[in-house]
Design a protein around this motif. Structure first.
Motif, PDB file in Angstrom:
ATOM      1  N   GLY A 184       6.341   0.775  -1.386  1.00 23.51           N
ATOM      2  CA  GLY A 184       5.533  -0.811  -1.896  1.00 23.51           C
ATOM      3  C   GLY A 184       5.618  -1.848  -1.130  1.00 23.51           C
ATOM      4  N   ALA A 185       6.821  -2.202  -0.191  1.00 23.74           N
ATOM      5  CA  ALA A 185       7.046  -3.293   1.035  1.00 23.74           C
ATOM      6  C   ALA A 185       5.745  -2.656   1.794  1.00 23.74           C
ATOM      7  CB  ALA A 185       8.158  -3.156   1.546  1.00 23.74           C
ATOM      8  N   ILE A 186       5.593  -1.467   2.444  1.00 22.93           N
ATOM      9  CA  ILE A 186       4.982  -1.521   3.441  1.00 22.93           C
ATOM     10  C   ILE A 186       2.994  -1.826   2.792  1.00 22.93           C
ATOM     11  CG2 ILE A 186       2.939  -0.393   4.543  1.00 22.93           C
ATOM     12  CD1 ILE A 186       6.636  -0.553   6.086  1.00 22.93           C
ATOM     13  N   SER A 187       2.703  -1.004   1.529  1.00 20.13           N
ATOM     14  CA  SER A 187       1.917  -1.662   1.168  1.00 20.13           C
ATOM     15  C   SER A 187       1.492  -2.959   0.592  1.00 20.13           C
ATOM     16  CB  SER A 187       1.380  -0.412  -0.431  1.00 20.13           C
ATOM     17  OG  SER A 187       1.925   0.632  -0.024  1.00 20.13           O
ATOM     18  N   ALA A 188       2.544  -3.811   0.104  1.00 16.02           N
ATOM     19  CA  ALA A 188       2.665  -4.905  -0.300  1.00 16.02           C
ATOM     20  C   ALA A 188       1.855  -6.089   0.653  1.00 16.02           C
ATOM     21  CB  ALA A 188       3.387  -5.641  -1.103  1.00 16.02           C
ATOM     22  N   SER A 189       2.946  -5.550   1.569  1.00 20.58           N
ATOM     23  CA  SER A 189       2.637  -6.711   3.215  1.00 20.58           C
ATOM     24  C   SER A 189       1.172  -6.480   3.544  1.00 20.58           C
ATOM     25  CB  SER A 189       3.534  -6.698   4.412  1.00 20.58           C
ATOM     26  OG  SER A 189       4.788  -6.574   4.353  1.00 20.58           O
ATOM     27  N   LYS A 190       0.768  -5.464   3.818  1.00 20.73           N
ATOM     28  CA  LYS A 190      -0.288  -5.011   3.944  1.00 20.73           C
ATOM     29  C   LYS A 190      -1.691  -5.510   2.705  1.00 20.73           C
ATOM     30  CE  LYS A 190      -4.171  -1.596   4.682  1.00 20.73           C
ATOM     31  NZ  LYS A 190      -4.483  -0.232   4.537  1.00 20.73           N
ATOM     32  N   TYR A 191      -1.631  -5.845   1.941  1.00 23.52           N
ATOM     33  CA  TYR A 191      -2.750  -6.297   0.675  1.00 23.52           C
ATOM     34  C   TYR A 191      -2.187  -7.388   0.331  1.00 23.52           C
ATOM     35  CZ  TYR A 191      -3.982  -1.489   0.235  1.00 23.52           C
ATOM     36  OH  TYR A 191      -4.831  -0.452   1.029  1.00 23.52           O
ATOM     37  N   CYS A 192      -1.566  -8.191   0.868  1.00 23.56           N
ATOM     38  CA  CYS A 192      -0.937  -9.652   0.433  1.00 23.56           C
ATOM     39  C   CYS A 192      -1.513 -10.130   2.062  1.00 23.56           C
ATOM     40  CB  CYS A 192       0.742  -9.727   0.623  1.00 23.56           C
ATOM     41  SG  CYS A 192       1.518  -9.754  -1.058  1.00 23.56           S
ATOM     42  N   TYR A 193      -1.670  -9.693   2.964  1.00 20.17           N
ATOM     43  CA  TYR A 193      -2.710 -10.336   4.146  1.00 20.17           C
ATOM     44  C   TYR A 193      -3.848 -10.505   4.000  1.00 20.17           C
ATOM     45  CZ  TYR A 193      -4.067 -11.026   9.536  1.00 20.17           C
ATOM     46  OH  TYR A 193      -4.744 -11.145  10.269  1.00 20.17           O
ATOM     47  N   LEU A 194      -4.186  -9.125   3.261  1.00 18.83           N
ATOM     48  CA  LEU A 194      -5.563  -8.791   2.706  1.00 18.83           C
ATOM     49  C   LEU A 194      -6.397 -10.178   2.185  1.00 18.83           C
ATOM     50  CD1 LEU A 194      -7.279  -5.657   1.827  1.00 18.83           C
ATOM     51  CD2 LEU A 194      -8.035  -7.344   0.309  1.00 18.83           C
ATOM     52  N   GLY A 195      -5.216 -10.420   1.625  1.00 21.81           N
ATOM     53  CA  GLY A 195      -5.510 -11.454  -0.011  1.00 21.81           C
ATOM     54  C   GLY A 195      -5.433 -12.807   0.261  1.00 21.81           C
ATOM     55  N   GLY A 196      -4.815 -12.781   1.514  1.00 21.20           N
ATOM     56  CA  GLY A 196      -5.360 -14.518   2.604  1.00 21.20           C
ATOM     57  C   GLY A 196      -4.067 -14.914   2.439  1.00 21.20           C
ATOM     58  N   PHE A 197      -2.799 -13.998   3.602  1.00 19.05           N
ATOM     59  CA  PHE A 197      -2.000 -14.893   3.277  1.00 19.05           C
ATOM     60  C   PHE A 197      -1.483 -14.970   4.854  1.00 19.05           C
ATOM     61  CE2 PHE A 197       0.304 -15.116  -0.549  1.00 19.05           C
ATOM     62  CZ  PHE A 197       2.149 -15.539  -0.141  1.00 19.05           C
ATOM     63  N   ASP A 198      -1.090 -15.607   5.671  1.00 18.54           N
ATOM     64  CA  ASP A 198      -0.756 -15.489   7.024  1.00 18.54           C
ATOM     65  C   ASP A 198       0.081 -14.599   7.761  1.00 18.54           C
ATOM     66  OD1 ASP A 198      -2.846 -18.136   7.288  1.00 18.54           O
ATOM     67  OD2 ASP A 198      -1.750 -18.592   6.199  1.00 18.54           O
ATOM     68  N   ALA A 199       1.164 -14.197   7.336  1.00 24.00           N
ATOM     69  CA  ALA A 199       2.110 -13.311   8.219  1.00 24.00           C
ATOM     70  C   ALA A 199       3.261 -12.639   6.995  1.00 24.00           C
ATOM     71  CB  ALA A 199       2.376 -14.346   8.834  1.00 24.00           C
ATOM     72  N   THR A 200       3.882 -12.106   7.946  1.00 22.14           N
ATOM     73  CA  THR A 200       4.705 -11.072   6.486  1.00 22.14           C
ATOM     74  C   THR A 200       5.891 -11.430   8.128  1.00 22.14           C
ATOM     75  OG1 THR A 200       5.211  -8.782   6.159  1.00 22.14           O
ATOM     76  CG2 THR A 200       4.072  -8.993   8.258  1.00 22.14           C
ATOM     77  N   SER A 201       7.248 -11.054   6.975  1.00 21.96           N
ATOM     78  CA  SER A 201       8.687 -10.519   7.194  1.00 21.96           C
ATOM     79  C   SER A 201       8.735  -9.257   8.221  1.00 21.96           C
ATOM     80  CB  SER A 201      10.147 -11.086   6.740  1.00 21.96           C
ATOM     81  OG  SER A 201       9.275 -10.617   5.596  1.00 21.96           O
ATOM     82  N   ASN A 202       8.007  -8.169   7.751  1.00 24.63           N
ATOM     83  CA  ASN A 202       7.910  -6.863   7.671  1.00 24.63           C
ATOM     84  C   ASN A 202       7.466  -6.467   8.958  1.00 24.63           C
ATOM     85  OD1 ASN A 202       8.181  -4.294   6.907  1.00 24.63           O
ATOM     86  ND2 ASN A 202       7.530  -4.665   4.846  1.00 24.63           N
ATOM     87  N   VAL A 203       8.407  -5.950   9.679  1.00 26.64           N
ATOM     88  CA  VAL A 203       7.961  -6.134  11.299  1.00 26.64           C
ATOM     89  C   VAL A 203       7.557  -3.956  11.268  1.00 26.64           C
ATOM     90  CG1 VAL A 203       9.242  -4.639  13.422  1.00 26.64           C
ATOM     91  CG2 VAL A 203      10.347  -6.552  11.993  1.00 26.64           C
ATOM     92  N   ALA A 204       7.443  -3.303  10.621  1.00 30.37           N
ATOM     93  CA  ALA A 204       6.788  -2.081  10.064  1.00 30.37           C
ATOM     94  C   ALA A 204       5.306  -2.343   9.833  1.00 30.37           C
ATOM     95  CB  ALA A 204       7.758  -1.024   9.476  1.00 30.37           C
ATOM     96  N   ALA A 205       4.895  -3.258   8.697  1.00 33.06           N
ATOM     97  CA  ALA A 205       4.022  -3.610   8.423  1.00 33.06           C
ATOM     98  C   ALA A 205       3.040  -4.473   9.476  1.00 33.06           C
ATOM     99  CB  ALA A 205       3.460  -4.575   7.175  1.00 33.06           C
ATOM    100  N   GLY A 206       4.160  -5.218  10.340  1.00 27.22           N
ATOM    101  CA  GLY A 206       3.424  -6.135  11.121  1.00 27.22           C
ATOM    102  C   GLY A 206       2.866  -4.583  12.654  1.00 27.22           C
ATOM    103  N   LYS A 207       3.252  -3.865  12.981  1.00 29.60           N
ATOM    104  CA  LYS A 207       3.387  -2.475  13.566  1.00 29.60           C
ATOM    105  C   LYS A 207       2.046  -1.757  13.180  1.00 29.60           C
ATOM    106  CE  LYS A 207       5.407   0.975  16.305  1.00 29.60           C
ATOM    107  NZ  LYS A 207       3.859   2.108  15.717  1.00 29.60           N
TER     108      LYS A 207
END
Length: 554
Positions: A184-207
Motif C-alpha cells: 500500500g505504501a509503495i503503490s500510494a507513493s507512485k500514484y500520488c506522484y502520478l496524480g500531481g504530487f511533487d515528491a515522496t518521503s518513501n525511499v523505496a518508491a523513489g528508487k
C-alpha cells in the motif's frame, strides 16, 4: 509474436510486484474456469468491460491509473506447477486434464483496449475492454480490479489535493508509515506522484519509480541533543576548506545575539532552547546545502524560529543557503504567517538578501478540508506534507470498479438489476470524448462497435443510457476516441507503447487543467455527461426487455 515479445521485454525491464501472480484471485474465478472447461466453453471469445459506477470523494471526476501494472501482469501471466497443484487442492474433484489446461494458459490470445493511463475518466465508460478466451479472461478479473481500483482512487485523491492546494504549492507525500502495509505504501507513493504530487518521503518508491525524495528530521532528533559537547568533533566542508565546529558555533551564537537585540524581534523571545539549537547546528553540519529544520519541538516562535534563523545565517556566512522550516503542529495559518514576518524582518534589519523567501512546509494530518480552510484563513505555507488522509483514502475506502461480460461469441450480453445503476451496457463498444467551442470536454459517448464515429461539426444525439428524458444534441468541435490498443498478445497490428511514469503524470496534469472548472470544484460540482448513441440506447432497451422475465398476475 513480434509485437507481444517486444512489449514483454519492455515490461520485464520495469519494476513488477512479486505479489501479483495468477493466484491473486478470488476462488470463484478458478471454479468458473473449471466449469467453463468442463462445459467446453473455455475457448469461447468473450468481451469484458472494466468500469466504475460513481466518482469518488463526492466529486465528479476520476483519474485512471494502474494500466501499466495490468499490462505487466499480462506479460508475465503464467501459472507455476506449484500454483497449479494448489489450485487443484482447492478444487476437490477436479480432473488432472484441467491442470494440463492451466499449464498451457497465457495471454497470447488476449487483447486489451484502454483509455490512456492518467486520463480523467467518468462512470460507466469502459476504462479497459478485455477480449479473449473466456477461461483466461475470467482469471484476469480480480487482478485487474485490484490493480486499477486502489491506483485510480489514490491518484484521484492526490489530484483533488493538488486542486485545492493550487499549482504554486509543493505537495509532498509523507504516508509510508500510515499506509496499509508495504505494498500500500509503495503503490500510494507512485500514484500520488502520478496524480500531481511533487515528491515522496518513501525511499523505496523513489528508487523503484524515480520519484523525487524529500524529508528532514523528526522531533526525536531534536530532543536527542543536549549540549555542544556532542558535536565538537564535527567539521563543515566549504569551498574554502574545512571550518571547525567551534567556528560555526561561534557564528551561530553571534547571529542569535543580533536577532535578540533586533528592535523588531526582541519582544518575541528572550532565551531559546539550547538543546534544540545544538540539534539544528548538528543537522546543518550534516546537510549544509539542504538544511530544513523542524521548529515545533518546544516553541515555534520563542525558540524554533530564532534558533533556525541563527543557524541559517551562520550557513550563509560560509556560502550556503538554508532551505526553510517545517511546522508539524499548532495553528498553521498563524504560525506560518508569523514565521514569514520573522524571516522578512531578519532580511530587512540584518540586511540578508532573500532571507524572507525561506520555504515554509506544513504537515500534521493535513487533508483537503484543512488545506481549504488554510486558504480561506490566509497562510504563508509553501509546501504541504500529507500522509494519512492521502494514502489511506480516508474519506472513501474503495472506488468500486467492476468487470462485466458484455459479449460472448459475438452475442451481446447484459446484466440486469432492480438497481438501475447496476445494469451493464451490453456489446463491444467504442467510446469518444466530444469537445465544445471553448476547448473543454462536453460529453463522453459510447456507440456500438460498427457504428460510424462522431464527426466534427455534425450534430449528434446523445442519450442517457437509462433515462429516456435526458438527451441532448451536440455539435462537436473536436472528437477524441478514448480506447486504444495496449496489448494484442500474439496478434499482428499496431499497439500503444507504455509511457513512462513522468509521461503519465504530465498527461494527468494536462487533462485536469483542461476540464471545465465547475466539474472540478469541491462543493456541488456539475456532473459530467456520459451518454450513448441513439442506436445503442435502443439496443440496450431491446435487450433489457428481451432478457427480463415477464411476471404473471394470479
Amino acid at each position: 509474436m513480434e509485437n507481444g515479445s517486444v512489449l514483454t521485454t519492455q515490461i520485464i525491464d520495469g519494476p513488477t510486484n512479486p505479489m501479483v501472480t495468477p493466484l491473486l484471485n478470488d476462488l470463484y474465478q478458478f471454479t468458473m474456469a473449471y466449469a467453463y472447461w468442463k462445459a467446453g466453453k473455455h475457448n469461447e471469445r468473450s468481451v469484458f468491460d472494466l468500469y466504475f459506477r460513481k466518482n469518488p470523494f463526492g466529486g465528479e471526476y476520476t483519474v485512471f491509473a494502474g494500466l501499466d501494472e495490468c499490462i505487466k501482469f499480462l506479460a508475465n501471466f503464467k501459472l507455476s506447477d506449484e500454483e497449479i497443484d494448489y489450485v487443484r487442492e482447492s478444487l476437490p474433484g477436479s480432473e488432472e486434464a484441467f491442470c494440463d489446461y492451466l499449464r498451457g494458459l497465457d495471454c497470447s490470445d488476449v487483447e486489451v483496449y484502454a483509455i490512456p493511463e492518467g486520463s480523467v475518466v467518468f462512470p460507466k465508460v469502459p476504462l479497459m475492454r478485455v477480449e479473449g478466451p473466456v477461461g483466461v479472461v475470467q482469471l484476469l478479473e480480480t487482478p485487474f480490479l485490484n490493480l486499477v481500483n486502489f491506483a485510480s482512487l489514490v491518484a484521484t485523491n492526490a489530484a483533488r489535493h493538488r486542486f485545492v492546494a493550487g499549482k504554486s504549492k509543493s505537495l509532498l507525500e509523507f504516508g509510508a508509515r500510515r499506509a496499509q502495509g508495504p505494498d500500500g505504501a509503495i503503490s500510494a507513493s507512485k500514484y500520488c506522484y502520478l496524480g500531481g504530487f511533487d515528491a515522496t518521503s518513501n525511499v523505496a518508491a523513489g528508487k523503484l519509480f524515480g520519484i523525487p525524495l524529500r524529508g528532514t528530521h523528526s522531533h526525536a532528533f531534536v530532543s536527542s541533543f543536549m549540549s555542544t559537547d556532542e558535536i565538537v568533533d564535527k567539521v563543515l566542508h566549504s569551498a574554502d576548506g574545512k571550518i571547525t565546529c567551534e567556528d560555526f558555533v561561534s557564528h551561530v551564537q553571534t547571529w542569535l545575539k543580533k536577532i535578540q537585540y533586533s528592535p523588531s524581534l526582541s519582544n518575541i523571545f528572550s532565551e531559546t532552547n539550547q538543546s534544540e539549537l545544538v540539534a539544528f547546528i548538528s543537522y546543518a553540519l550534516a546537510f549544509p546545502k539542504t538544511f530544513l529544520a523542524l521548529v515545533d519541538t518546544y516553541d515555534v516562535m520563542k525558540s524554533g524560529i530564532p534558533n533556525f534563523c541563527a543557524v541559517a545565517l551562520a550557513l550563509n556566512d560560509f556560502g550556503y543557503k538554508a532551505l526553510g522550516i517545517r511546522l508539524d503542529s499548532g495553528d498553521l495559518a498563524y504560525l506560518s504567517t508569523e514565521a514569514r514576518k520573522f524571516f522578512c524582518t531578519v532580511e530587512r534589519e540584518l540586511k540578508v538578501p532573500d532571507f524572507g523567501k525561506m520555504v515554509v512546509t506544513a504537515s500534521n494530518d493535513l487533508n483537503e478540508e484543512t488545506i481549504d480552510a488554510l486558504n480561506k484563513q490566509g497562510h504563508e505555507v509553501d509546501a504541504f506534507g500529507i500522509g494519512t488522509y492521502l494514502v489511506t483514502c480516508y474519506s472513501q475506502a474503495a472506488l468500486g470498479c467492476v468487470f462485466k461480460l458484455v459479449e460472448i461469441n459475438n452475442q451481446p450480453r447484459i446484466k440486469l438489476s432492480e438497481d438501475v445503476t447496476k445494469v451493464s451496457i451490453p456489446c463491444k463498444k467504442r467510446s469518444y470524448r466530444l469537445y465544445g467551442k471553448e476547448g473543454y470536454p462536453l460529453v463522453d459517448i459510447m456507440t456500438g462497435e460498427n457504428e460510424p464515429p462522431p464527426l466534427v461539426g455534425e450534430r449528434l444525439l446523445c442519450r442517457h443510457p437509462f433515462n429516456e428524458s435526458k438527451r441532448a444534441y451536440v455539435v462537436p468541435q473536436r472528437v477524441e476516441e478514448l480506447l486504444k490498443c495496449y496489448w494484442r498478445g500474439s496478434a499482428d497490428g499496431a499497439r500503444e507503447e507504455l509511457p513512462s511514469l513522468e509521461e503519465i503524470r504530465d498527461r494527468c496534469i494536462k487533462q485536469l487543467a483542461n476540464m471545465r472548472p465547475d466539474h472540478m470544484r469541491r462543493l456541488n460540482p456539475t456532473p459530467y455527461k456520459v451518454s450513448v448513441s441513439a442506436k445503442l440506447y435502443d439496443f440496450i432497451h431491446f435487450l433489457w426487455l428481451n432478457e427480463a422475465p415477464v411476471g404473471e398476475l394470479q
